[in-house]
Design an enzyme around this catalytic site. Structure first.
Site, PDB file in Angstrom:
ATOM      1  N   GLN A   1       0.950  -1.126   0.072  1.00 39.98           N
ATOM      2  CA  GLN A   1      -0.029   0.168   0.048  1.00 39.98           C
ATOM      3  C   GLN A   1       0.939   1.026   0.020  1.00 39.98           C
ATOM      4  OE1 GLN A   1      -3.307  -0.741   3.072  1.00 39.98           O
ATOM      5  NE2 GLN A   1      -1.760  -2.128   3.761  1.00 39.98           N
ATOM      6  N   ASN A   2       2.293   0.978   0.267  1.00 38.75           N
ATOM      7  CA  ASN A   2       3.006   2.146   0.142  1.00 38.75           C
ATOM      8  C   ASN A   2       3.455   2.876  -1.108  1.00 38.75           C
ATOM      9  OD1 ASN A   2       3.138   1.490   2.988  1.00 38.75           O
ATOM     10  ND2 ASN A   2       5.000   0.724   2.820  1.00 38.75           N
TER      11      ASN A   2
ATOM     12  N   ASP B   1       6.088   4.531  -1.604  1.00 40.19           N
ATOM     13  CA  ASP B   1       7.453   5.361  -1.559  1.00 40.19           C
ATOM     14  C   ASP B   1       8.665   4.808  -2.451  1.00 40.19           C
ATOM     15  OD1 ASP B   1       8.232   2.807  -0.097  1.00 40.19           O
ATOM     16  OD2 ASP B   1       7.434   3.917   2.018  1.00 40.19           O
TER      17      ASP B   1
ATOM     18  N   HIS C   1      -1.581   1.291  -4.175  1.00 35.12           N
ATOM     19  CA  HIS C   1      -1.857   2.640  -4.151  1.00 35.12           C
ATOM     20  C   HIS C   1      -1.063   3.747  -4.939  1.00 35.12           C
ATOM     21  CE1 HIS C   1      -3.862   1.576   0.127  1.00 35.12           C
ATOM     22  NE2 HIS C   1      -4.650   1.268  -0.909  1.00 35.12           N
TER      23      HIS C   1
ATOM     24  N   CYS D   1       0.902  15.263 -15.384  1.00 32.51           N
ATOM     25  CA  CYS D   1       0.206  16.454 -15.551  1.00 32.51           C
ATOM     26  C   CYS D   1      -1.225  15.905 -16.029  1.00 32.51           C
ATOM     27  CB  CYS D   1       0.682  17.098 -16.661  1.00 32.51           C
ATOM     28  SG  CYS D   1      -0.275  18.691 -17.234  1.00 32.51           S
TER      29      CYS D   1
ATOM     30  N   CYS E   1       3.460  22.285 -15.285  1.00 30.61           N
ATOM     31  CA  CYS E   1       4.085  21.212 -15.954  1.00 30.61           C
ATOM     32  C   CYS E   1       5.075  21.758 -17.108  1.00 30.61           C
ATOM     33  CB  CYS E   1       2.805  20.702 -16.897  1.00 30.61           C
ATOM     34  SG  CYS E   1       3.312  19.436 -18.365  1.00 30.61           S
TER      35      CYS E   1
ATOM     36  N   ASN F   1       3.409  -6.692  13.143  1.00 36.33           N
ATOM     37  CA  ASN F   1       2.898  -5.200  13.231  1.00 36.33           C
ATOM     38  C   ASN F   1       3.260  -4.716  14.641  1.00 36.33           C
ATOM     39  OD1 ASN F   1       1.416  -3.111  11.525  1.00 36.33           O
ATOM     40  ND2 ASN F   1       0.139  -3.145  13.214  1.00 36.33           N
TER      41      ASN F   1
HETATM   42  P1  OAD Z   1      -1.422   3.032   8.807  1.00 40.43           P
HETATM   43  O1  OAD Z   1      -0.707   3.993   9.249  1.00 40.43           O
HETATM   44  O2  OAD Z   1      -2.923   2.940   8.840  1.00 40.43           O
HETATM   45  O3  OAD Z   1      -0.920   1.490   9.572  1.00 40.43           O
HETATM   46  C1  OAD Z   1       0.425   1.357   9.932  1.00 40.43           C
HETATM   47  C2  OAD Z   1       0.657   0.410  10.826  1.00 40.43           C
HETATM   48  O4  OAD Z   1       2.049   0.121  11.041  1.00 40.43           O
HETATM   49  C3  OAD Z   1       0.167   0.721  12.393  1.00 40.43           C
HETATM   50  O5  OAD Z   1      -0.842  -0.408  12.719  1.00 40.43           O
HETATM   51  C4  OAD Z   1       1.331   0.739  13.458  1.00 40.43           C
HETATM   52  O6  OAD Z   1       1.186   0.195  14.415  1.00 40.43           O
HETATM   53  C5  OAD Z   1       2.319  -0.150  12.415  1.00 40.43           C
HETATM   54  N1  OAD Z   1       3.684   0.195  12.680  1.00 40.43           N
HETATM   55  C6  OAD Z   1       4.252   1.171  12.893  1.00 40.43           C
HETATM   56  N2  OAD Z   1       5.630   1.243  12.819  1.00 40.43           N
HETATM   57  C7  OAD Z   1       6.113  -0.140  12.797  1.00 40.43           C
HETATM   58  C8  OAD Z   1       7.099  -0.546  12.604  1.00 40.43           C
HETATM   59  N3  OAD Z   1       8.303  -0.024  12.915  1.00 40.43           N
HETATM   60  N4  OAD Z   1       6.995  -1.953  12.349  1.00 40.43           N
HETATM   61  C9  OAD Z   1       5.792  -2.783  12.232  1.00 40.43           C
HETATM   62  N5  OAD Z   1       4.537  -1.923  12.333  1.00 40.43           N
HETATM   63  C10 OAD Z   1       4.785  -0.825  12.328  1.00 40.43           C
HETATM   64  O7  OAD Z   1      -0.787   2.509   7.279  1.00 40.43           O
HETATM   65  P2  OAD Z   1      -1.405   1.504   6.476  1.00 40.43           P
HETATM   66  O8  OAD Z   1      -2.056   0.238   7.035  1.00 40.43           O
HETATM   67  O9  OAD Z   1      -0.440   1.345   5.476  1.00 40.43           O
HETATM   68  O10 OAD Z   1      -3.604   5.175   1.560  1.00 40.43           O
HETATM   69  O11 OAD Z   1      -2.491   2.610   5.679  1.00 40.43           O
HETATM   70  C11 OAD Z   1      -3.162   1.904   4.515  1.00 40.43           C
HETATM   71  C12 OAD Z   1      -3.528   3.253   3.659  1.00 40.43           C
HETATM   72  O12 OAD Z   1      -4.138   4.545   4.506  1.00 40.43           O
HETATM   73  C13 OAD Z   1      -2.355   3.916   2.954  1.00 40.43           C
HETATM   74  O13 OAD Z   1      -1.807   3.324   2.071  1.00 40.43           O
HETATM   75  C14 OAD Z   1      -2.803   5.367   2.739  1.00 40.43           C
HETATM   76  C15 OAD Z   1      -3.811   5.469   3.874  1.00 40.43           C
HETATM   77  O14 OAD Z   1      -4.789   6.397   3.920  1.00 40.43           O
HETATM   78  C16 OAD Z   1      -3.776   6.047   0.369  1.00 40.43           C
HETATM   79  O15 OAD Z   1      -3.006   6.920   0.614  1.00 40.43           O
HETATM   80  C17 OAD Z   1      -4.576   5.759  -0.588  1.00 40.43           C
END
Ligand code: OAD
Length: 247
Positions: free
Chosen positions: A99-100, A102, A117, A125, A149, A216
């Protein structure tokens, strides 16, 4: 439940799939969305990361995006990314669905990466569809807001990420769900598992008979369906698993 148990499961896997979220990049210095210090504790996502907001005022969007872009462009893969790349290279992992946006999985050497994502490394643009690297746009943000652009002068330059209100990249989603159906092990790393359709991937994999490992920092809604849950930092837990497997 231990890293050893996770290593045993991955050791016998033939089609393991990783599903990653912002937590895997946290140790690279990129803030998560919902965890402690998360971006969405600071901003309302539907506001700052929606297509309506972007279209209404690209300058306001870029003002927020500028700082996150600066941090993301400076970030380097951490031991968690490298461990996933090592699992793939060693034949223990078929692919990473992330979902990242980066690009750190690819930078760490993972080859089969599905970005559901989109990617923040490229900007497009919306007027003429030309693309340029995010780093180039980032470099001129201090003198030009919103950025223009280089080809047509348009002011609707948008990172090729999925904003709220935008359709998902269909090919990536189809591939991700096909991999989930084929997986014999699903390794979830660093995701709160609350954003759909990504959060459906564990259910699809489990329904197809996969065993699930969750790594997690905090509990997730799917922990009770997992065979192994390790609460910890992926940059520490994943290398330990790789060591136990033996590379
Ligand atoms: P979240 O920020 O919702 O969740 C990240 C999870 O990683 C949390 O449950 C933290 O506890 C955990 N965490 C933090 N540091 C950690 C580490 N060092 N090791 C392991 N776990 C750790 O992020 P996502 O689930 O990726 O969407 O969020 C999903 C989507 O929500 C993103 O892709 C983005 C956002 O809106 C879009 O931009 C479309």
């Amino acid at each position: 439940m231990t890293a050893r148990h996770a290593a045993e499961i991955l050791f016998t896997a033939r089609r393991a799939l990783a599903l990653t979220g912002a937590g895997v990049s946290a140790e690279s210095g990129i803030p998560t969305f919902r965890g402690e210090g998360g971006l969405w504790k600071q901003y309302d996502p539907v506001k700052v990361a929606s297509i309506e907001y972007f279209m209404a005022d690209p300058s306001a969007y870029w003002t927020v995006s500028k700082e996150r872009g600066r941090v993301a462009l400076a970030a380097r893969p951490n031991p968690g990314h490298h461990a996933l790349a090592a699992l793939e290279a060693g034949g223990r992992l078929a692919a990473v669905v992330t979902q990242n946006t980066d690009g750190l999985h690819q930078e760490s050497g993972s080859r089969n990466v599905i970005e559901i994502h989109g990617s923040s490394r490229t900007v497009q643009c919306l007027d003429c569809a030309s693309r340029e690297p995010r780093a180039d746009v980032q470099a001129r943000l201090h003198e030009e807001m919103p950025p223009r652009c280089k080809v047509c002068g348009g002011t609707y330059l948008k990172p090729t990420v999925v904003l709220f209100g935008e359709p998902m990249p269909q090919a990536a989603i189809t591939k991700a769900f096909a991999l989930a159906r084929e997986a014999d092990v699903l390794l979830v790393v660093g995701s709160s598992l609350v954003v759909y359709p990504a959060a459906d991937i564990p259910l699809v994999a489990l329904r197809s008979g996969a065993r699930m490992i969750v790594i997690n920092a905090e509990p997730t809604p799917y922990d009770e369906l997992a065979e192994v849950v390790i609460q910890g930092r992926s940059g520490e837990v994943l290398p330990e698993i790789v060591d136990l497997i033996g590379g």
